[in-house]
Design an enzyme around this catalytic site. Structure first.
Site, short mmCIF file in Angstrom:
data_model
loop_
_atom_site.label_atom_id
_atom_site.label_comp_id
_atom_site.label_asym_id
_atom_site.label_seq_id
_atom_site.Cartn_x
_atom_site.Cartn_y
_atom_site.Cartn_z
N LYS A 15 -0.96 1.98 11.75
CA LYS A 15 -1.35 0.93 10.79
C LYS A 15 -0.74 -0.42 11.16
O LYS A 15 -1.41 -1.44 11.17
CB LYS A 15 -0.88 1.30 9.36
N ARG A 90 -0.09 3.10 -2.03
CA ARG A 90 0.35 4.43 -1.61
C ARG A 90 0.31 5.43 -2.76
O ARG A 90 0.63 6.60 -2.55
CB ARG A 90 1.79 4.34 -1.12
N ARG A 128 8.81 5.57 19.01
CA ARG A 128 8.69 4.20 18.52
C ARG A 128 9.99 3.41 18.65
O ARG A 128 11.07 3.89 18.35
CB ARG A 128 8.26 4.19 17.05
N ARG A 161 13.94 3.12 13.92
CA ARG A 161 14.06 2.98 12.46
C ARG A 161 14.87 4.13 11.87
O ARG A 161 14.77 5.27 12.34
CB ARG A 161 12.65 2.98 11.83
N ARG A 172 8.42 12.17 4.75
CA ARG A 172 7.37 11.14 4.64
C ARG A 172 5.98 11.76 4.76
O ARG A 172 5.06 11.37 4.05
CB ARG A 172 7.57 10.08 5.72
P1 AP5 Z 1 2.85 2.09 14.03
O1 AP5 Z 1 1.81 1.04 14.22
O2 AP5 Z 1 4.26 1.68 13.84
O3 AP5 Z 1 2.37 3.15 12.91
P2 AP5 Z 1 2.35 3.03 11.33
O4 AP5 Z 1 1.15 3.74 10.84
O5 AP5 Z 1 2.53 1.61 10.91
O6 AP5 Z 1 3.62 3.91 11.03
P3 AP5 Z 1 4.79 3.76 9.98
O7 AP5 Z 1 5.75 4.84 10.34
O8 AP5 Z 1 5.31 2.34 9.95
O9 AP5 Z 1 4.06 4.08 8.67
P4 AP5 Z 1 4.71 4.48 7.35
O10 AP5 Z 1 3.55 4.40 6.44
O11 AP5 Z 1 5.44 5.75 7.37
O12 AP5 Z 1 5.89 3.39 7.18
P5 AP5 Z 1 6.01 2.03 6.37
O13 AP5 Z 1 6.80 1.10 7.18
O14 AP5 Z 1 4.70 1.59 5.83
O15 AP5 Z 1 2.73 3.05 15.32
C1 AP5 Z 1 3.65 4.11 15.48
C2 AP5 Z 1 3.99 4.24 16.98
O16 AP5 Z 1 2.83 4.66 17.69
C3 AP5 Z 1 4.44 2.91 17.63
O17 AP5 Z 1 5.44 3.19 18.58
C4 AP5 Z 1 3.17 2.39 18.32
O18 AP5 Z 1 3.48 1.62 19.47
C5 AP5 Z 1 2.45 3.69 18.68
N1 AP5 Z 1 0.99 3.59 18.58
C6 AP5 Z 1 0.27 3.02 17.60
N2 AP5 Z 1 -1.06 3.17 17.82
C7 AP5 Z 1 -1.15 3.88 19.01
C8 AP5 Z 1 -2.26 4.37 19.77
N3 AP5 Z 1 -3.55 4.17 19.38
N4 AP5 Z 1 -2.00 5.07 20.89
C9 AP5 Z 1 -0.71 5.29 21.29
N5 AP5 Z 1 0.39 4.83 20.61
C10 AP5 Z 1 0.16 4.15 19.48
O19 AP5 Z 1 6.87 2.54 5.10
C11 AP5 Z 1 8.19 2.95 5.28
C12 AP5 Z 1 8.77 3.38 3.94
O20 AP5 Z 1 8.74 2.26 3.02
C13 AP5 Z 1 8.02 4.49 3.19
O21 AP5 Z 1 8.43 5.78 3.62
C14 AP5 Z 1 8.44 4.21 1.74
O22 AP5 Z 1 9.75 4.67 1.48
C15 AP5 Z 1 8.48 2.69 1.68
N6 AP5 Z 1 7.19 2.10 1.26
C16 AP5 Z 1 6.37 1.32 2.01
N7 AP5 Z 1 5.29 0.97 1.32
C17 AP5 Z 1 5.42 1.54 0.09
C18 AP5 Z 1 4.60 1.56 -1.06
N8 AP5 Z 1 3.41 0.93 -1.09
N9 AP5 Z 1 5.03 2.25 -2.14
C19 AP5 Z 1 6.22 2.87 -2.15
N10 AP5 Z 1 7.05 2.90 -1.08
C20 AP5 Z 1 6.64 2.24 0.04
#
Ligand code: AP5
Length: 218
Positions: A15, A90, A128, A161, A172
């Site tokens: 994402k 979410r 990552r 992270r 998660r």
């Molecule tokens: P990346 O682009 O970083 O993936 P992502 O989907 O953004 O993964 P996240 O782990 O950031 O998602 P998440 O939803 O768990 O975390 P968030 O920060 O939102 O890609 C991942 C890796 O793969 C990278 O190394 C990239 O280079 C590689 N990659 C990407 N695409 C690729 C491809 N096509 N091919 C090969 N490699 C690829 O949330 C973190 C925490 O915040 C949550 O757990 C929660 O506690 C809190 N939080 C956030 N939002 C909310 C909300 N709305 N409500 C409540 N709590 C929230």
């Protein structure tokens, strides 16, 4: 009418990577609730400490805190022509809040679900690296930096992270199934959900997302 793009999908599906590309292409801000919460978690305040603990555990931060963050952020001037939501909504409660905001702001919503198999997600999360200065995302297996441990763009240090430890990742993924999968179902029933296969190279995934965004704009 301004565009609001929601990118949904399991942890590690890409994402953030895709949101950055969309932001560069259209000039709309990427609003990553994960990044905003990680910033809050650095504050030495009771709220900072609370958010830090929730993030490290892999649970969700409360809907009330998220409502405040999203309402404040989407009212800023840079959101006037559109914005990209990465990691919000979410929960069904958050999706309902977003519906109200979209109506108030008179915007058009496109929801994109990015999918991939669990083993792909685990490999991506395991490899990552994130720049602690500018937020650029790298991957040891798929997109390594030119110099180990250093950001290609700004030279900042690359870090793992705190919620990418195996126990937090497993939590998660469970939380996603329990709280966020129903949001996908919510959008499927209310129409306007586009699913994209995220298990392919970054540029192929981006092509499909672009098609969904510009198709919706046509
Ligand atoms: P990346 O682009 O970083 O993936 P992502 O989907 O953004 O993964 P996240 O782990 O950031 O998602 P998440 O939803 O768990 O975390 P968030 O920060 O939102 O890609 C991942 C890796 O793969 C990278 O190394 C990239 O280079 C590689 N990659 C990407 N695409 C690729 C491809 N096509 N091919 C090969 N490699 C690829 O949330 C973190 C925490 O915040 C949550 O757990 C929660 O506690 C809190 N939080 C956030 N939002 C909310 C909300 N709305 N409500 C409540 N709590 C929230």
């Amino acid at each position: 009418m301004a565009k609001v793009i929601v990118l949904m999908g399991m942890p590690g599906v890409g994402k953030g990577t895709q949101a950055k590309l969309l932001s560069e292409r259209f000039g709309w801000p990427q609003i990553s609730t994960g990044d905003m919460l990680r910033e809050m978690a650095q504050n030495e305040t009771p709220l900072g400490q609370h958010v830090r603990e929730i993030l490290a555990s892999g649970q969700l931060v409360s809907d009330d805190i998220l409502a405040e963050i999203i309402q404040e952020r989407t009212r800023r001037a840079d959101c006037q022509n559109g914005y990209i939501l990465d990691g919000f909504p979410r929960t069904v409660h958050q999706a309902e809040l977003l519906n109200r905001l979209i109506q108030e702001q008179g915007n058009e919503l496109t929801v994109i679900e990015v999918t991939a198999d669990r083993d792909v997600l685990l490999k991506r999360i395991g490899g990552r690296l994130t720049c602690s200065r500018c937020g650029a995302i790298y991957n040891l297996h798929f997109q390594p930096p030119q110099q180990a441990g250093q950001c290609d763009r700004c030279g900042g240090p690359l870090i793992h992270r705190s919620d990418d430890q195996p126990e937090a990742v497993s939590r998660r993924l469970d939380v996603y199934e329990e709280k966020t999968a129903p949001v996908i179902e919510y959008y499927r029933q209310h129409g306007g959900l586009v699913s994209v296969d995220g298990g392919r190279p970054v540029d192929h995934v981006f092509e499909d997302i672009l098609r969904a965004v510009t198709g919706a704009a046509a």
